[in-house]
Design a protein around this motif. Structure first.
Motif, short mmCIF file in Angstrom:
data_model
loop_
_atom_site.label_atom_id
_atom_site.label_comp_id
_atom_site.label_asym_id
_atom_site.label_seq_id
_atom_site.Cartn_x
_atom_site.Cartn_y
_atom_site.Cartn_z
N ASP A 294 35.08 0.40 -32.57
CA ASP A 294 35.12 1.81 -32.17
C ASP A 294 36.23 2.03 -31.16
N ASN A 295 36.96 3.13 -31.33
CA ASN A 295 38.05 3.47 -30.42
C ASN A 295 38.10 4.98 -30.19
N ASP A 296 38.64 5.32 -29.03
CA ASP A 296 38.82 6.73 -28.67
C ASP A 296 40.30 7.06 -28.86
N LEU A 297 40.59 7.92 -29.84
CA LEU A 297 41.98 8.26 -30.14
C LEU A 297 42.65 8.98 -28.98
N ALA A 298 41.84 9.63 -28.13
CA ALA A 298 42.42 10.38 -27.01
C ALA A 298 42.91 9.46 -25.90
N SER A 299 42.38 8.23 -25.88
CA SER A 299 42.70 7.34 -24.76
C SER A 299 43.71 6.26 -25.09
N GLY A 300 44.20 6.24 -26.33
CA GLY A 300 45.13 5.18 -26.68
C GLY A 300 46.08 5.60 -27.78
N ASP A 301 47.18 4.87 -27.88
CA ASP A 301 48.16 5.12 -28.92
C ASP A 301 47.61 4.64 -30.26
N LEU A 302 47.80 5.46 -31.30
CA LEU A 302 47.24 5.16 -32.61
C LEU A 302 47.72 3.81 -33.13
N PHE A 303 49.01 3.53 -32.97
CA PHE A 303 49.55 2.29 -33.49
C PHE A 303 49.07 1.09 -32.68
N ALA A 304 48.92 1.25 -31.39
CA ALA A 304 48.41 0.17 -30.56
C ALA A 304 46.96 -0.16 -30.94
N ILE A 305 46.19 0.89 -31.25
CA ILE A 305 44.79 0.68 -31.64
C ILE A 305 44.72 -0.09 -32.95
N GLN A 306 45.53 0.30 -33.92
CA GLN A 306 45.47 -0.36 -35.23
C GLN A 306 45.92 -1.82 -35.12
N THR A 307 46.92 -2.10 -34.28
CA THR A 307 47.36 -3.48 -34.08
C THR A 307 46.26 -4.31 -33.44
N ASP A 308 45.58 -3.74 -32.46
CA ASP A 308 44.51 -4.46 -31.77
C ASP A 308 43.35 -4.77 -32.72
N VAL A 309 42.96 -3.80 -33.53
CA VAL A 309 41.86 -4.02 -34.47
C VAL A 309 42.26 -5.07 -35.51
N ALA A 310 43.47 -4.97 -36.05
CA ALA A 310 43.93 -5.96 -37.04
C ALA A 310 43.94 -7.36 -36.44
N ARG A 311 44.37 -7.46 -35.19
CA ARG A 311 44.39 -8.76 -34.53
C ARG A 311 42.97 -9.33 -34.39
N LYS A 312 42.02 -8.49 -34.01
CA LYS A 312 40.64 -8.96 -33.85
C LYS A 312 40.04 -9.39 -35.18
N VAL A 313 40.30 -8.63 -36.23
CA VAL A 313 39.76 -8.98 -37.55
C VAL A 313 40.36 -10.30 -38.02
N ALA A 314 41.68 -10.43 -37.93
CA ALA A 314 42.35 -11.64 -38.40
C ALA A 314 41.88 -12.87 -37.62
N THR A 315 41.75 -12.72 -36.31
CA THR A 315 41.32 -13.84 -35.49
C THR A 315 39.90 -14.26 -35.83
N ALA A 316 39.04 -13.28 -36.08
CA ALA A 316 37.64 -13.58 -36.38
C ALA A 316 37.48 -14.36 -37.67
N ILE A 317 38.24 -14.01 -38.70
CA ILE A 317 37.99 -14.62 -40.00
C ILE A 317 38.94 -15.77 -40.33
N ALA A 318 40.19 -15.75 -39.83
CA ALA A 318 41.22 -16.65 -40.35
C ALA A 318 41.63 -17.76 -39.41
N GLN A 319 41.28 -17.70 -38.13
CA GLN A 319 41.72 -18.73 -37.21
C GLN A 319 41.08 -20.07 -37.57
N PRO A 320 41.61 -21.17 -37.04
CA PRO A 320 41.11 -22.49 -37.43
C PRO A 320 39.61 -22.69 -37.24
N TYR A 321 39.00 -22.01 -36.28
CA TYR A 321 37.57 -22.15 -36.07
C TYR A 321 36.82 -20.86 -36.46
N GLY A 322 37.47 -20.05 -37.30
CA GLY A 322 36.91 -18.75 -37.66
C GLY A 322 35.87 -18.82 -38.77
#
Length: 606
Positions: A294-322
């Motif tokens: 969940d994110n608040d569009l009023a409090s952050g840059d749209l592109f920064a939010i999407q990068t942060d979410v993508a990073r969290k998803v990728a780290t959760a599923i694809a990292q060596p201990y994911g």
């Protein structure tokens, strides 16, 4: 530059190597169509055979949706573009070819592609290296000609007017814009045993331009981040873009053979944005992992939010201990054994750090690189395992080059095969560190972190190198990030974080972290625990851990200078460790003797 046979009436590419000949292409066509990895039923084989045959017969310029619909799919002459059958089947055929060349066709000599925007196939050598044609007439073939087979005669065509210009531009666009097919050497570096992942376009469940922009951007960001994790295989952007957001897991299994499907959706409500992501097992559609962001569009840059979410998803599923690694470790399917199993054993070993696990993973990795000599990740892991023969005294190999030299050679082999391989850069950083090339080691570490800032295995190792090299605070910060992103990681992170806390005079954190490390089979765990417990006044625990350490590594304290210098320990940090060892009741050399020995010793090859 790769060469291809253009359709009649289009410009031919210029290459130092003759294009694949018709006989080569015909053999490759039969190889693809007869493969179990290519759809044996349906229209894909007929579609592919038609467009290849028409091109080889010099009729490539008549390959249009209309002719395909009539001659392949049996539509009546009243066929119009309102009927989407050709577009749909072309998309399926492109995906089937992509899957074939990722799996069964990795070592095939010729690659057949159908670039988007048309239906005319292109043909290219998979390996761009020059070859000896061995034909006295070969030198007489001009770059724009195709040498004739028994039933083929190429001819130069002068294209008049605007139609010629359009054809040339179109042909050159596809020749230049299409990503080159992987060379044989490159595909050989990919183990067929890695789990494969397909990313479906995230569904737009909101309204307005922001939701649509965010949905497309998030999928694109995932396709940028996920392939950096070299332990998995991610199908490419074209495959992802060609899929509907609601594609079924069984369809992915049937069409691509991929074990995993990542899907999700984006919902907006006012200034609130929610991303739902889920990982599915394509064999039965089971949801293996899901998360809401969940994110608040009023409090952050749209592109920064999407990068942060993508990073969290990728780290959760694809990292060596994911998630994917955990599932495969718990029960790898039969087709995931072999080289990929070695990577699972490597991470299990890193969590345990015992001589027994070391011997098993070393044997496995040596067999893997013998079978797949261009598998960069396996070379990187083998480098780290070789290094452990020296730094941890695990299973030294007599009669071979020193462990540090073998580690450096293996790490450099990994980075030569794949310069962006995170594990390869990590291995090179670590080997350089123990070769006492501290500055170069940390430079490579910075490069590796920039290459994949979401890899917690690298993050923890680089944090360790920074800390022990004297940058305790920055090292502790990176270790905290690695632990936060990977709470299921091995005790190695916690052990180093405990030592960093001790050096930063934060004994409360040091005690908490060393208790979470709990690596009973790893000798250095016990010496760090002894120092921390002594500082905390827990003398009984300190003496017990010290005794265990001495029994496991009786050679360490008599050679303390060598051991600490090999680890690039700074003089003031060395003195603090010696003080801690003495407080824990262990006997250490006299400081004057330490200084004298340190000034004259040649500890490791440079």
């Amino acid at each position: 530059m790769q060469t291809s046979i253009p359709a009649e009436g289009s410009a031919a590419p210029i290459s130092s190597r003759p294009a694949p000949q018709p006989d080569d292409i015909s053999e490759q066509l039969e190889r693809v169509i007869s493969s179990p990895e290519f759809p044996g039923v349906g229209r894909a084989a007929a579609f592919l055979r038609y467009v290849v045959s028409e091109t080889l017969e010099g009729r490539g310029n008549r390959i249009k949706a209309y002719s395909i619909a009539i001659e392949v799919f049996g539509r009546d002459p009243g066929f119009t573009q309102d009927d989407p059958v050709v577009r749909i089947e072309a998309g399926r055929l492109r995906r089937s070819l992509e899957r074939y060349y990722l799996v069964a066709g990795q070592h095939d000599p010729v690659r057949i592609d159908i670039p988007k925007g048309g239906y005319i196939p292109t043909f290219a050598w998979s390996c761009p290296a020059s070859v000896d044609i061995g034909d006295e007439d070969a030198g007489e073939t001009s770059p724009s000609e195709v040498r004739p087979g028994r039933w083929w005669r190429a001819k130069r065509v002068l294209l008049p007017g605007a139609a010629a210009l359009a054809a040339v531009i179109t042909s050159l666009y596809w020749i230049g814009a299409r990503s080159p097919a992987p060379s044989l050497e490159r595909v050989a570096s990919l183990s067929p045993d890695r789990p494969a992942l397909v990313v479906a376009p995230f569904a737009n469940l909101g309204e307005g331009p922001e939701a649509q922009l965010y949905t497309a951007g998030l999928t694109e960001e995932l396709m940028t981040i996920l392939p950096r994790f070299k332990e998995i295989k991610v199908f490419g952007r074209e495959t992802s873009k060609s899929l509907p957001a609601d594609v079924g897991a069984s369809e992915i299994r049937a069409e691509f053979g991929a074990r995993y499907l990542l899907a999700g959706g984006v919902r907006t409500s006012g200034k609130r944005l929610r991303v739902t992501a889920r990982l599915l097992d394509t064999s039965d559609g089971e949801i293996l992992w899901s998360e809401n962001y969940d994110n608040d569009l009023a409090s952050g840059d749209l592109f920064a939010i999407q990068t942060d979410v993508a990073r969290k998803v990728a780290t959760a599923i694809a990292q060596p201990y994911g998630i994917m690694a955990q599932i495969d470790s718990a029960g790898p399917p039969p087709d995931d054994l072999g080289a990929y199993e070695c990577t699972l054993r490597f991470y299990a070993y890193r969590s345990e750090l015992s001589p027994e696990a070391h011997a098993r993973v070393r044997d496995c990795l040596e067999a893997a690189v013998a079978r797949f000599p261009n598998y960069a990740t396996a070379w990187a892991m083998l480098s780290i395992v070789y290094l452990d023969e020296d730094r941890y005294k695990f299973n030294p190999t007599p009669g071979k080059d020193s462990a540090i030299l073998r580690a450096l050679d293996a790490a450099r082999r990994a980075t030569q095969i794949d310069p962006s391989n995170t594990r390869g850069l990590q291995a090179l950083m670590t080997a350089l560190f123990f070769d006492r090339q501290l500055a170069e080691s940390l430079r490579v570490g910075e490069q590796a972190l920039a290459t994949n800032p979401n890899d917690t295995e690298l993050m923890g190792e680089f944090g360790t190198r920074l800390a022990i090299g004297g940058q305790w605070q920055r090292g502790a910060t990176l270790l905290d990030q690695a632990i936060a992103l990977n709470p299921g990681s091995g005790g190695f992170y916690h052990g180093t974080r405990a030592l960093a806390a001790y050096m930063l005079h934060d004994n409360h954190t040091a005690v908490l972290e060393i208790r979470q490390a709990n690596m009973q089979k790893f000798p250095l765990f016990h010496v760090v625990a002894a120092i921390i417990y002594a500082e905390a006044g827990m003398m009984e625990d300190a003496r017990r851990e010290g005794q265990v350490f001495v029994s496991m590594r009786p050679d360490f304290l008599p050679n303390l200078v060598t051991e600490l210098a090999m680890r690039n320990m700074q003089p003031e940090d060395r003195d603090r460790l010696i003080e801690g060892l003495r407080k824990a009741g262990m006997t250490v050399p006299d400081p004057d003797a330490i200084a004298s020995t340190a000034a004259t010793s040649d500890l490791q090859p440079r």
